[in-house]
Design an enzyme around this catalytic site. Structure first.
Site, PDB file in Angstrom:
ATOM      1  N   SER A 230       0.851  -1.190   0.000  1.00 43.27           N
ATOM      2  CA  SER A 230       0.000   0.000   0.000  1.00 43.27           C
ATOM      3  C   SER A 230       0.887   1.241   0.000  1.00 43.27           C
ATOM      4  O   SER A 230       1.764   1.356  -0.852  1.00 43.27           O
ATOM      5  CB  SER A 230      -0.957  -0.037   1.191  1.00 43.27           C
ATOM      6  OG  SER A 230      -1.898   1.013   1.110  1.00 43.27           O
TER       7      SER A 230
ATOM      8  N   HIS B 218      -2.400  -1.063  -3.479  1.00 31.99           N
ATOM      9  CA  HIS B 218      -3.480  -0.091  -3.301  1.00 31.99           C
ATOM     10  C   HIS B 218      -3.154   1.191  -4.049  1.00 31.99           C
ATOM     11  O   HIS B 218      -2.114   1.814  -3.811  1.00 31.99           O
ATOM     12  CB  HIS B 218      -3.664   0.247  -1.815  1.00 31.99           C
ATOM     13  CG  HIS B 218      -4.078  -0.922  -0.986  1.00 31.99           C
ATOM     14  ND1 HIS B 218      -3.901  -0.961   0.382  1.00 31.99           N
ATOM     15  CD2 HIS B 218      -4.676  -2.108  -1.311  1.00 31.99           C
ATOM     16  CE1 HIS B 218      -4.371  -2.098   0.858  1.00 31.99           C
ATOM     17  NE2 HIS B 218      -4.837  -2.819  -0.146  1.00 31.99           N
TER      18      HIS B 218
ATOM     19  N   ASP C 285      -4.914  -4.478   5.902  1.00 34.72           N
ATOM     20  CA  ASP C 285      -5.221  -5.352   4.767  1.00 34.72           C
ATOM     21  C   ASP C 285      -4.043  -6.282   4.479  1.00 34.72           C
ATOM     22  O   ASP C 285      -2.908  -5.842   4.360  1.00 34.72           O
ATOM     23  CB  ASP C 285      -5.538  -4.515   3.528  1.00 34.72           C
ATOM     24  CG  ASP C 285      -6.068  -5.368   2.379  1.00 34.72           C
ATOM     25  OD1 ASP C 285      -6.652  -6.440   2.651  1.00 34.72           O
ATOM     26  OD2 ASP C 285      -5.904  -4.957   1.213  1.00 34.72           O
TER      27      ASP C 285
END
EC number: 3.1.1.61
Length: 330
Positions: free
Chosen positions: A145, A171, A266
């Site tokens: 991310s 992400h 996540d």
């Protein structure tokens, strides 16, 4: 002497117009494009390869700015921030003052040397000692991310052309999906493709799910195939790293997985599920992470076989896929 090419990127139309006019009037400078958002700025920087990108401060605060920065480093483009307030309340341009050519030239030329992405680290000793060739049933999964684009560039630049099939969730916003594929392809010896449903995952292929319209999953049929399924965000994201990792649990013993820098959680639970299914799992350490959120969550859950600095993750992933993988603490 060729003029120094400049790209302007700001959502403030008046600022862009006035700054473009003033720079175009300078000797040895050429404004070769203007962009109102990060996606357009990325495309212009990639196509024009200017000497200098001038970017509005309002754009540097957006989440996808790190993707643009990664491109600038790869190509070697210098950049400078256009301050928030360069005009008075009546809209008169005052930065530097109109007619002050010397100050404008000084501002444009006062730049740090452009920084290129550093070469990948040398493989660690265990990877060098491993038997050449990869086990045919191995697959690599990576989740990242915030700060992940630079981390992935470092890792993918270390992968050989025949690397095990590799699937990544990064992400990012949907507008940057195609641009990231091209950026990773610049630095990887293996073939880089966008997340696509029904594609066979073969050695030498790196599939990237970034800003795609569905969750990237693995179909356990052999050879493995990708699946892209619509759905609500999971762990706050679409696509979700947790979804990718959990889809590989049925064949966990064939998986090597890494969870890299990023905010939130996540991927942490999915990494734990993989480890419990027999996968070899890694998490990036705090010192080398831009944001130590997802890797911290993985470490707290005991999801990683090893926590490693970024410089060692590529070698560790590859070594775990060799015919005689190194011994790892579980």
């Amino acid at each position: 002497m060729k003029p120094r090419k400049v790209v302007l990127a700001t959502s403030r139309a008046i600022t862009a117009a006035r700054l473009s006019r003033r720079i175009s009037a300078l000797p040895d400078y050429l404004v070769c494009g203007q962009a109102a958002d990060l996606s357009a700025a990325y495309i212009l920087a990639e196509s024009c390869e200017p000497h200098l990108l001038l970017i509005g401060a309002e754009l540097t605060r957006q989440a996808d700015f790190d993707g643009l920065l990664a491109l600038l480093r790869v190509i070697g483009i210098a950049w400078k921030t256009i301050p928030d307030r360069i005009a008075d309340p009546e809209g008169r341009f005052t930065f530097p003052e109109e007619g002050d050519t010397a100050s404008l030239l000084s501002w444009l030329s006062d730049l740090p040397a452009p920084q290129s992405t550093p070469p990948p680290p040398a493989p660690s000793a265990p990877a060098q000692a491993a038997t050449p060739g990869f086990l045919p049933d191995r697959i690599i999964l990576i989740g990242a991310s915030t700060g992940g684009i630079d981390a992935l560039l470092t890792i993918l630049a270390s992968f050989p052309p025949d690397c095990p099939p590799t699937v990544i969730v990064q992400h990012t916003g949907a507008a940057f999906s195609d641009s990231l594929i091209r950026l990773f392809a610049r630095c990887a010896a293996a073939r880089v493709v966008a997340a696509t449903a029904g594609l066979a995952l073969r050695p030498g292929m790196i599939m990237v799910g970034a800003g795609c319209a569905g969750h990237l999953r693995l179909d356990p049929s052999r050879p493995w195939r990708s699946d892209l399924s619509p759905g609500a965000p999971v762990s706050g994201h679409l696509p979700s790293i947790d979804v990718l990792f959990r889809s590989a649990v049925p064949f966990g013993a064939s998986v090597s997985a890494a969870l890299l820098t990023g905010m939130g959680r996540d991927g942490a639970r999915g990494l734990l599920d993989l480890r419990q299914a027999g996968a070899t799992t890694f998490a990036q350490d705090e010192a080398s992470s831009t944001v130590y959120g997802m890797p911290r969550a993985a470490a707290e859950l005991g999801a990683a076989c090893e926590t490693l600095p970024l410089s060692r993750i590529a070698a560790a992933l590859l070594a775990s896929c060799h015919n005689k993988p190194v011994s790892l603490v579980r």
